[in-house]
Design a protein around this motif. Structure first.
Motif, PDB file in Angstrom:
ATOM      1  N   SER A  63      70.235 -18.445 -43.504  1.00 25.79           N
ATOM      2  CA  SER A  63      71.589 -18.321 -42.976  1.00 25.79           C
ATOM      3  C   SER A  63      72.410 -17.367 -43.837  1.00 25.79           C
ATOM      4  O   SER A  63      71.922 -16.822 -44.827  1.00 25.79           O
ATOM      5  N   GLN A  64      73.662 -17.178 -43.471  1.00 25.34           N
ATOM      6  CA  GLN A  64      74.532 -16.275 -44.213  1.00 25.34           C
ATOM      7  C   GLN A  64      74.658 -16.680 -45.681  1.00 25.34           C
ATOM      8  O   GLN A  64      74.828 -15.827 -46.549  1.00 25.34           O
ATOM      9  N   ASP A  65      74.579 -17.989 -45.936  1.00 24.36           N
ATOM     10  CA  ASP A  65      74.700 -18.476 -47.312  1.00 24.36           C
ATOM     11  C   ASP A  65      73.364 -18.522 -48.044  1.00 24.36           C
ATOM     12  O   ASP A  65      73.293 -19.000 -49.174  1.00 24.36           O
ATOM     13  N   GLY A  66      72.295 -18.040 -47.405  1.00 24.79           N
ATOM     14  CA  GLY A  66      70.990 -17.985 -48.059  1.00 24.79           C
ATOM     15  C   GLY A  66      70.134 -19.223 -47.888  1.00 24.79           C
ATOM     16  O   GLY A  66      69.005 -19.263 -48.383  1.00 24.79           O
ATOM     17  N   ARG A  67      70.616 -20.222 -47.163  1.00 27.07           N
ATOM     18  CA  ARG A  67      69.835 -21.448 -46.980  1.00 27.07           C
ATOM     19  C   ARG A  67      68.774 -21.260 -45.896  1.00 27.07           C
ATOM     20  O   ARG A  67      69.037 -20.625 -44.871  1.00 27.07           O
ATOM     21  N   PRO A  68      67.571 -21.827 -46.100  1.00 21.48           N
ATOM     22  CA  PRO A  68      66.520 -21.743 -45.066  1.00 21.48           C
ATOM     23  C   PRO A  68      66.975 -22.416 -43.779  1.00 21.48           C
ATOM     24  O   PRO A  68      67.630 -23.464 -43.810  1.00 21.48           O
ATOM     25  N   GLN A  69      66.647 -21.832 -42.643  1.00 23.19           N
ATOM     26  CA  GLN A  69      67.020 -22.399 -41.350  1.00 23.19           C
ATOM     27  C   GLN A  69      65.955 -23.411 -40.919  1.00 23.19           C
ATOM     28  O   GLN A  69      65.198 -23.212 -39.962  1.00 23.19           O
ATOM     29  N   THR A  70      65.948 -24.508 -41.647  1.00 26.44           N
ATOM     30  CA  THR A  70      64.983 -25.582 -41.430  1.00 26.44           C
ATOM     31  C   THR A  70      65.147 -26.166 -40.026  1.00 26.44           C
ATOM     32  O   THR A  70      66.271 -26.380 -39.557  1.00 26.44           O
ATOM     33  N   GLY A  71      64.035 -26.419 -39.366  1.00 29.52           N
ATOM     34  CA  GLY A  71      64.060 -26.987 -38.028  1.00 29.52           C
ATOM     35  C   GLY A  71      64.079 -25.950 -36.934  1.00 29.52           C
ATOM     36  O   GLY A  71      63.772 -26.262 -35.778  1.00 29.52           O
ATOM     37  N   PHE A  72      64.431 -24.697 -37.288  1.00 35.51           N
ATOM     38  CA  PHE A  72      64.428 -23.614 -36.316  1.00 35.51           C
ATOM     39  C   PHE A  72      63.382 -22.560 -36.679  1.00 35.51           C
ATOM     40  O   PHE A  72      62.687 -22.042 -35.803  1.00 35.51           O
ATOM     41  N   ASN A  73      63.282 -22.260 -37.947  1.00 36.59           N
ATOM     42  CA  ASN A  73      62.413 -21.182 -38.418  1.00 36.59           C
ATOM     43  C   ASN A  73      60.956 -21.366 -37.986  1.00 36.59           C
ATOM     44  O   ASN A  73      60.311 -20.447 -37.476  1.00 36.59           O
ATOM     45  N   VAL A  74      60.443 -22.580 -38.177  1.00 38.09           N
ATOM     46  CA  VAL A  74      59.051 -22.901 -37.837  1.00 38.09           C
ATOM     47  C   VAL A  74      59.023 -24.258 -37.152  1.00 38.09           C
ATOM     48  O   VAL A  74      59.637 -25.218 -37.633  1.00 38.09           O
ATOM     49  N   ARG A  75      58.304 -24.339 -36.035  1.00 42.07           N
ATOM     50  CA  ARG A  75      58.201 -25.606 -35.315  1.00 42.07           C
ATOM     51  C   ARG A  75      56.768 -25.828 -34.839  1.00 42.07           C
ATOM     52  O   ARG A  75      55.997 -24.884 -34.698  1.00 42.07           O
ATOM     53  N   ARG A  76      56.469 -27.092 -34.565  1.00 38.56           N
ATOM     54  CA  ARG A  76      55.245 -27.393 -33.823  1.00 38.56           C
ATOM     55  C   ARG A  76      55.524 -27.152 -32.338  1.00 38.56           C
ATOM     56  O   ARG A  76      56.671 -27.043 -31.914  1.00 38.56           O
ATOM     57  N   PHE A  77      54.466 -27.068 -31.557  1.00 40.73           N
ATOM     58  CA  PHE A  77      54.678 -26.956 -30.122  1.00 40.73           C
ATOM     59  C   PHE A  77      55.320 -28.246 -29.619  1.00 40.73           C
ATOM     60  O   PHE A  77      54.912 -29.341 -29.998  1.00 40.73           O
ATOM     61  N   PRO A  78      56.328 -28.140 -28.759  1.00 42.97           N
ATOM     62  CA  PRO A  78      57.040 -29.347 -28.318  1.00 42.97           C
ATOM     63  C   PRO A  78      56.175 -30.205 -27.400  1.00 42.97           C
ATOM     64  O   PRO A  78      55.491 -29.694 -26.516  1.00 42.97           O
ATOM     65  N   THR A  79      56.217 -31.500 -27.620  1.00 40.52           N
ATOM     66  CA  THR A  79      55.555 -32.443 -26.733  1.00 40.52           C
ATOM     67  C   THR A  79      56.523 -32.809 -25.608  1.00 40.52           C
ATOM     68  O   THR A  79      57.740 -32.573 -25.707  1.00 40.52           O
ATOM     69  N   PRO A  80      56.027 -33.399 -24.506  1.00 41.19           N
ATOM     70  CA  PRO A  80      56.950 -33.856 -23.458  1.00 41.19           C
ATOM     71  C   PRO A  80      58.018 -34.811 -23.998  1.00 41.19           C
ATOM     72  O   PRO A  80      59.176 -34.734 -23.594  1.00 41.19           O
ATOM     73  N   ALA A  81      57.623 -35.693 -24.912  1.00 42.55           N
ATOM     74  CA  ALA A  81      58.597 -36.645 -25.469  1.00 42.55           C
ATOM     75  C   ALA A  81      59.672 -35.929 -26.270  1.00 42.55           C
ATOM     76  O   ALA A  81      60.857 -36.288 -26.209  1.00 42.55           O
ATOM     77  N   ALA A  82      59.289 -34.897 -27.027  1.00 46.86           N
ATOM     78  CA  ALA A  82      60.271 -34.152 -27.824  1.00 46.86           C
ATOM     79  C   ALA A  82      61.277 -33.447 -26.928  1.00 46.86           C
ATOM     80  O   ALA A  82      62.485 -33.454 -27.197  1.00 46.86           O
ATOM     81  N   LEU A  83      60.799 -32.838 -25.844  1.00 42.90           N
ATOM     82  CA  LEU A  83      61.719 -32.147 -24.935  1.00 42.90           C
ATOM     83  C   LEU A  83      62.583 -33.139 -24.163  1.00 42.90           C
ATOM     84  O   LEU A  83      63.753 -32.869 -23.885  1.00 42.90           O
ATOM     85  N   ALA A  84      62.014 -34.282 -23.809  1.00 40.49           N
ATOM     86  CA  ALA A  84      62.811 -35.305 -23.133  1.00 40.49           C
ATOM     87  C   ALA A  84      63.949 -35.776 -24.037  1.00 40.49           C
ATOM     88  O   ALA A  84      65.098 -35.917 -23.591  1.00 40.49           O
TER      89      ALA A  84
END
Length: 223
Positions: A63-84
């Protein structure tokens, strides 16, 4: 610099296919969002993408402050439950639920190289031969959302490895292009491409779960 001027918006997938197609002699091509600024490691990213058996390589987004964009930068493929859970708003209300934590890779160490499912398309180096072999980006994901997830999933299904390279770094704001869309269009495009992804990659039961969650989730959003 070669500029290609289109008379209409071809979307992320269409524009990417057009740009990569205009570089027939380039073995590795970097996808870079307009709100991402490379800071370091482009050569390392290209080297990773061109390693044997690798289809793509993603770098570290901060981000602008140099922090890693955790949760967006790298993800597993979404499962149906995750998208629901996502469309029902549960991932915001209860971010620690197991489906969301797994999808967004809670606990992932951004300082360590790794083989991953899906780096963000905002800063992604593609192996051009692999991109071509799996049929390029699917332009039916228009104008944006889920086209990068779909491509990475097809790369993995074809046996390619996708690398995360922490030494490659880009500063990323996020939501730059989407912010220019009207709210109802943004909802239409995001839900439409989510359902398209579910239709192509989930079982009948998974598709029904995601579709039911979308129908239920639109009620409070409409209000």
């Amino acid at each position: 610099v070669k500029v290609i001027a289109n008379d209409q918006n071809r979307g992320f997938a269409g524009g990417s296919n057009q740009g990569i197609g205009a570089l027939p002699h380039c073995s590795a091509v970097l996808l870079l969002n307009p709100d991402a600024e490379p800071l370091a490691g482009i050569e390392e990213l290209a080297s990773a993408a061109l390693s044997p058996g690798v289809g793509a390589a993603g770098g570290r987004l901060v981000s602008q402050d140099g922090r890693p964009q955790t949760g967006f930068n790298v993800r597993r493929f979404p499962t149906p439950a995750a998208l629901a859970c996502e469309v029902l708003g549960l991932n915001r209300l209860i971010p620690g639920n197991p489906w969301n934590r797994s999808w967004r890779m809670a606990g992932f160490d951004p300082d360590r190289p790794a083989d991953v499912d899906q780096p963000a398309g905002a800063f992604l180096m593609l192996n051009r031969d692999a991109w071509s072999a799996v049929g390029r980006f699917d332009e039916q994901f228009h104008p944006a959302w889920f086209e990068d997830v779909d491509l990475c999933l097809r790369l993995k299904q074809d046996g390619y490895v996708i690398r995360y390279v922490p030494d490659a770094v880009a500063r990323h704001i996020g939501g730059h292009s989407a912010s220019g869309l009207e709210w109802h269009k943004r909802q239409l495009f995001w839900y439409g491409n989510l359902l398209r992804f579910a239709e192509r990659h989930y079982s009948a039961a998974g598709r029904r779960l995601v579709a039911a969650a979308v129908m239920l989730g639109t009620v409070p959003r409409s209000l």
